[in-house]
Write an enzyme that holds these catalytic residues in place. Structure first.
Site, PDB file in Angstrom:
ATOM      1  CG  ASN A  10      -1.158  -8.258   7.388  1.00 57.60           C
ATOM      2  OD1 ASN A  10      -0.290  -8.052   8.192  1.00 57.60           O
ATOM      3  ND2 ASN A  10      -1.323  -9.177   6.512  1.00 57.60           N
ATOM      4  CD1 TRP A  11      -0.920  -1.641   9.810  1.00 61.38           C
ATOM      5  CD2 TRP A  11       0.932  -1.151  10.929  1.00 61.38           C
ATOM      6  NE1 TRP A  11      -1.114  -0.411  10.615  1.00 61.38           N
ATOM      7  CE2 TRP A  11      -0.087  -0.048  11.438  1.00 61.38           C
ATOM      8  CE3 TRP A  11       2.272  -0.960  11.784  1.00 61.38           C
ATOM      9  CZ2 TRP A  11       0.084   0.934  12.235  1.00 61.38           C
ATOM     10  CZ3 TRP A  11       2.263   0.196  12.760  1.00 61.38           C
ATOM     11  CH2 TRP A  11       1.268   0.941  12.984  1.00 61.38           C
ATOM     12  CE  LYS A  12      -1.110  -7.543   3.600  1.00 61.63           C
ATOM     13  NZ  LYS A  12      -1.342  -8.203   2.119  1.00 61.63           N
ATOM     14  CG  HIS A  95      -1.185 -13.224   5.095  1.00 60.76           C
ATOM     15  ND1 HIS A  95      -0.821 -13.175   3.855  1.00 60.76           N
ATOM     16  CD2 HIS A  95      -2.285 -12.241   5.368  1.00 60.76           C
ATOM     17  CE1 HIS A  95      -1.495 -11.893   3.333  1.00 60.76           C
ATOM     18  NE2 HIS A  95      -2.277 -11.711   4.214  1.00 60.76           N
ATOM     19  CD  GLU A  97       1.193 -10.823   1.590  1.00 58.58           C
ATOM     20  OE1 GLU A  97       1.433 -10.334   2.801  1.00 58.58           O
ATOM     21  OE2 GLU A  97       0.204 -10.301   1.005  1.00 58.58           O
ATOM     22  CD  GLU A 165      -6.581 -12.227   4.568  1.00 55.65           C
ATOM     23  OE1 GLU A 165      -6.778 -11.054   4.610  1.00 55.65           O
ATOM     24  OE2 GLU A 165      -5.097 -12.437   4.449  1.00 55.65           O
ATOM     25  N   GLY A 171      -4.479  -7.288  -2.076  1.00 59.39           N
ATOM     26  CA  GLY A 171      -3.496  -6.473  -2.546  1.00 59.39           C
ATOM     27  C   GLY A 171      -3.692  -6.179  -4.071  1.00 59.39           C
ATOM     28  CB  SER A 211      -9.103  -5.492  -2.416  1.00 55.63           C
ATOM     29  OG  SER A 211      -7.752  -5.770  -2.959  1.00 55.63           O
ATOM     30  N   GLY A 232      -5.412  -5.117   4.809  1.00 57.18           N
ATOM     31  CA  GLY A 232      -3.867  -4.886   4.700  1.00 57.18           C
ATOM     32  C   GLY A 232      -3.798  -3.252   4.378  1.00 57.18           C
ATOM     33  N   GLY A 233      -3.617  -2.824   2.906  1.00 59.11           N
ATOM     34  CA  GLY A 233      -3.341  -1.746   2.521  1.00 59.11           C
ATOM     35  C   GLY A 233      -4.354  -0.700   3.369  1.00 59.11           C
TER      36      GLY A 233
END
Ligand code: PGA
Length: 248
Positions: A10-12, A95, A97, A165, A171, A211, A232-233
């Site tokens: 997930n590049w966000k 998601h 966010e 999640e 994150g 994470s 993500g990251g």
């Protein structure tokens, strides 16, 4: 029951055409032997260029959202037809966010999920509790509500991917322990078994997200109910390939 592992990035709101193309070009040879399904969910505007960059590789390009209407006056939104134009297969829905910053809730998640399914897209439906919900022993109630409302009206649950999640792990570098993640995902599968049927629930791929990285993916992936990750990251660098190439 064997379920094909699935690693989704997930590049966000990260990357540009240049940096995204470079990353995918670097990843392609590294994931050549992948035994799992691989996908990168990229910002909508990057989809055409990333589809081109990923061509001929194991990497499928996914989206980060889809609107529930077929078309119309919804400024800033993306429709399923638009995603299908580029051969997008997977779409992240709900998601945390989106829920936290953009007013999404179990109802909009439900509508978006049904629209994705109707249009042949595979929704990656995100659920998870906050730190205070976990601390007050509310995790199972929260997840139950997210599943019951979010998946209301779904006919074939096997067509859905669930991403568990925990919001406190996203994150933050604070991953759920292997046991916490397994225990919660086992609960989710059991709940799906009650809502649909056990046989179908056993075929739903349930991912862990929060994470997850090259260092901790092996322990998480070794858990019997965890079928992959939503990353993500760590999907913004070639470390992503290490996660893809884990040995289950
Ligand atoms: P993270 O993000 O891996 O950076 O924690 C996961 C996600 O939000 O999907």
């Amino acid at each position: 029951m064997s379920r094909k592992p699935f690693i989704a990035g997930n590049w966000k709101m990260n990357m540009t055409v240049a940096t995204g193309t470079k990353l995918i070009t670097d990843l392609k040879p590294l994931v050549k032997e992948a035994k799992c399904d691989v996908c990168l969910c990229v910002p909508a505007i990057l989809i055409p260029a990333m589809v081109k960059a990923a061509k001929g590789s194991k990497i499928k390009i996914g989206a980060q959202n889809v609107h529930f209407a077929d078309h119309g006056a919804y400024t800033g939104e993306i429709s399923a037809d638009m995603l299908n134009d580029y051969g997008v297969k997977y779409v992240i829905i709900g998601h945390s966010e989106r829920r936290q910053y953009f007013g999404e809730n179990n109802d909009t998640v439900n509508q978006r999920t049904l629209t994705a399914l109707k249009n042949g897209l595979t929704p990656i439906v995100c659920i998870g509790e906050t730190l205070s919900e976990r601390a007050s022993g509310d995790t199972e109630n929260v997840l139950t509500r997210q599943l019951e409302f979010g998946l209301h009206g779904v006919e074939d649950v096997k067509q859905i991917v669930i991403a568990y999640e925990p919001v406190w792990a996203i994150g933050t570098g604070q991953t759920a322990t292997d046991e916490q993640a397994q225990e919660t995902i086992k609960f989710i599968r059991k709940k799906l078994g009650k809502m649909f049927c056990v046989k179908d629930a056993n075929r739903v791929r349930i991912l862990y997200g929060g994470s997850m990285n090259a260092g901790n993916c092996k322990g998480l992936m070794a858990q019997p109910d965890i079928d992959g990750g939503l990353i993500g990251g760590a999907s913004l660098k070639t470390d992503f390939a290490t996660i893809v190439n884990f040995e289950k």
